[in-house]
Motif scaffolding. Structure first.
Motif, mmCIF file in Angstrom:
data_model
loop_
_atom_site.group_PDB
_atom_site.id
_atom_site.type_symbol
_atom_site.label_atom_id
_atom_site.label_comp_id
_atom_site.label_asym_id
_atom_site.label_seq_id
_atom_site.Cartn_x
_atom_site.Cartn_y
_atom_site.Cartn_z
ATOM 1 N N MET A 1 0.846 -1.186 0.000
ATOM 2 C CA MET A 1 0.000 0.000 0.000
ATOM 3 C C MET A 1 0.885 1.241 0.000
ATOM 4 O O MET A 1 1.875 1.322 0.713
ATOM 5 C CB MET A 1 -0.901 -0.017 1.223
ATOM 6 N N ALA A 2 0.517 2.229 -0.786
ATOM 7 C CA ALA A 2 1.281 3.466 -0.882
ATOM 8 C C ALA A 2 1.251 4.217 0.443
ATOM 9 O O ALA A 2 0.242 4.245 1.129
ATOM 10 C CB ALA A 2 0.705 4.338 -1.994
ATOM 11 N N ASP A 3 2.389 4.825 0.784
ATOM 12 C CA ASP A 3 2.503 5.567 2.036
ATOM 13 C C ASP A 3 2.098 7.022 1.849
ATOM 14 O O ASP A 3 2.651 7.713 0.986
ATOM 15 C CB ASP A 3 3.938 5.524 2.561
ATOM 16 N N ARG A 4 1.142 7.489 2.646
ATOM 17 C CA ARG A 4 0.712 8.886 2.617
ATOM 18 C C ARG A 4 1.834 9.757 3.181
ATOM 19 O O ARG A 4 2.430 9.431 4.195
ATOM 20 C CB ARG A 4 -0.556 9.055 3.446
ATOM 21 N N SER A 19 0.828 12.301 -7.476
ATOM 22 C CA SER A 19 0.577 13.739 -7.359
ATOM 23 C C SER A 19 -0.827 13.985 -6.827
ATOM 24 O O SER A 19 -1.654 13.080 -6.747
ATOM 25 C CB SER A 19 0.742 14.420 -8.716
ATOM 26 N N CYS A 20 -1.107 15.236 -6.498
ATOM 27 C CA CYS A 20 -2.442 15.575 -5.997
ATOM 28 C C CYS A 20 -3.503 15.458 -7.089
ATOM 29 O O CYS A 20 -4.694 15.469 -6.797
ATOM 30 C CB CYS A 20 -2.455 16.944 -5.336
ATOM 31 N N SER A 21 -3.102 15.259 -8.344
ATOM 32 C CA SER A 21 -4.056 14.955 -9.415
ATOM 33 C C SER A 21 -4.058 13.462 -9.742
ATOM 34 O O SER A 21 -4.516 13.051 -10.809
ATOM 35 C CB SER A 21 -3.764 15.798 -10.657
ATOM 36 N N PHE A 22 -3.519 12.656 -8.830
ATOM 37 C CA PHE A 22 -3.521 11.189 -8.904
ATOM 38 C C PHE A 22 -2.673 10.617 -10.035
ATOM 39 O O PHE A 22 -2.883 9.486 -10.447
ATOM 40 C CB PHE A 22 -4.950 10.639 -8.980
ATOM 41 N N HIS A 23 -1.704 11.387 -10.525
ATOM 42 C CA HIS A 23 -0.776 10.874 -11.536
ATOM 43 C C HIS A 23 0.406 10.221 -10.829
ATOM 44 O O HIS A 23 0.963 10.803 -9.899
ATOM 45 C CB HIS A 23 -0.222 12.012 -12.400
ATOM 46 N N PRO A 24 0.832 9.030 -11.275
ATOM 47 C CA PRO A 24 2.099 8.505 -10.774
ATOM 48 C C PRO A 24 3.220 9.329 -11.407
ATOM 49 O O PRO A 24 3.193 9.598 -12.611
ATOM 50 C CB PRO A 24 2.106 7.057 -11.274
ATOM 51 N N CYS A 25 4.174 9.764 -10.595
ATOM 52 C CA CYS A 25 5.225 10.663 -11.074
ATOM 53 C C CYS A 25 6.595 10.216 -10.595
ATOM 54 O O CYS A 25 6.725 9.592 -9.540
ATOM 55 C CB CYS A 25 4.996 12.073 -10.536
ATOM 56 N N LEU A 26 7.613 10.598 -11.354
ATOM 57 C CA LEU A 26 9.003 10.441 -10.962
ATOM 58 C C LEU A 26 9.477 11.791 -10.459
ATOM 59 O O LEU A 26 9.391 12.790 -11.188
ATOM 60 C CB LEU A 26 9.853 9.986 -12.150
ATOM 61 N N ASP A 63 6.805 -0.586 -8.517
ATOM 62 C CA ASP A 63 5.699 -1.475 -8.894
ATOM 63 C C ASP A 63 4.349 -0.781 -8.767
ATOM 64 O O ASP A 63 3.473 -0.948 -9.615
ATOM 65 C CB ASP A 63 5.717 -2.751 -8.048
ATOM 66 N N GLU A 64 4.173 0.017 -7.709
ATOM 67 C CA GLU A 64 2.923 0.759 -7.542
ATOM 68 C C GLU A 64 2.773 1.804 -8.640
ATOM 69 O O GLU A 64 1.682 1.979 -9.188
ATOM 70 C CB GLU A 64 2.877 1.432 -6.173
ATOM 71 N N ALA A 65 3.856 2.502 -8.988
ATOM 72 C CA ALA A 65 3.797 3.513 -10.046
ATOM 73 C C ALA A 65 3.366 2.882 -11.369
ATOM 74 O O ALA A 65 2.533 3.443 -12.095
ATOM 75 C CB ALA A 65 5.140 4.214 -10.193
ATOM 76 N N ILE A 66 3.890 1.708 -11.671
ATOM 77 C CA ILE A 66 3.509 1.006 -12.903
ATOM 78 C C ILE A 66 2.043 0.582 -12.839
ATOM 79 O O ILE A 66 1.297 0.734 -13.808
ATOM 80 C CB ILE A 66 4.440 -0.195 -13.149
ATOM 81 N N GLU A 67 1.616 0.067 -11.700
ATOM 82 C CA GLU A 67 0.211 -0.336 -11.522
ATOM 83 C C GLU A 67 -0.723 0.859 -11.684
ATOM 84 O O GLU A 67 -1.760 0.773 -12.341
ATOM 85 C CB GLU A 67 0.030 -0.975 -10.133
ATOM 86 N N TRP A 68 -0.382 2.011 -11.080
ATOM 87 C CA TRP A 68 -1.186 3.236 -11.201
ATOM 88 C C TRP A 68 -1.296 3.612 -12.680
ATOM 89 O O TRP A 68 -2.360 3.982 -13.138
ATOM 90 C CB TRP A 68 -0.506 4.373 -10.450
ATOM 91 N N LYS A 69 -0.170 3.549 -13.418
ATOM 92 C CA LYS A 69 -0.189 3.921 -14.835
ATOM 93 C C LYS A 69 -1.123 3.019 -15.629
ATOM 94 O O LYS A 69 -1.883 3.476 -16.465
ATOM 95 C CB LYS A 69 1.209 3.879 -15.431
ATOM 96 N N LYS A 70 -1.100 1.719 -15.346
ATOM 97 C CA LYS A 70 -1.906 0.761 -16.099
ATOM 98 C C LYS A 70 -3.385 0.801 -15.726
ATOM 99 O O LYS A 70 -4.247 0.676 -16.586
ATOM 100 C CB LYS A 70 -1.384 -0.658 -15.863
ATOM 101 N N ARG A 71 -3.685 0.932 -14.434
ATOM 102 C CA ARG A 71 -5.058 0.731 -13.964
ATOM 103 C C ARG A 71 -5.658 1.911 -13.210
ATOM 104 O O ARG A 71 -6.772 1.823 -12.727
ATOM 105 C CB ARG A 71 -5.101 -0.499 -13.081
#
Length: 86
Positions: A1-4, A19-26, A63-71
């Motif tokens: 689970m992602a850490d707040r 991000s605050c717009s729910f984008h996975p970011c580097l 892994d979470e960033a990739i999952e966010w991008k896909k789903r």
């Protein structure tokens, strides 16, 4: 689970975050105080500017960033989200 994240110094360059717009970011830049960060969105390549103190972002693993991008973002049930990209 992602850490707040809700305090400065928890994200560094090279980390992944939601991000605050729910984008996975580097993360590509962190200010001296460690509270303002910039990241490249893995969704559309735009620069996202967030505050670790005010935005309520989440730190992601690769892994979470990739999952966010896909789903789309995970674990946000019950939240109203404007401009959904997923």
């Amino acid at each position: 689970m992602a850490d707040r994240i809700n305090s400065a110094g928890k994200i560094k360059v090279g980390d992944y975050f939601e991000s605050c717009s729910f984008h996975p970011c580097l993360c590509i830049e962190v200010d001296e105080s460690g509270s303002n960060i910039e990241g490249i969105s893995l969704i559309d390549g735009r620069i996202q500017n967030c505050s670790t103190v005010h935005c309520g972002i989440r730190k992601l693993t690769i892994d979470e960033a990739i999952e966010w991008k896909k789903r789309g973002p995970q674990e946000i049930e019950g939240q109203e989200v404007e401009n959904q990209w997923w």
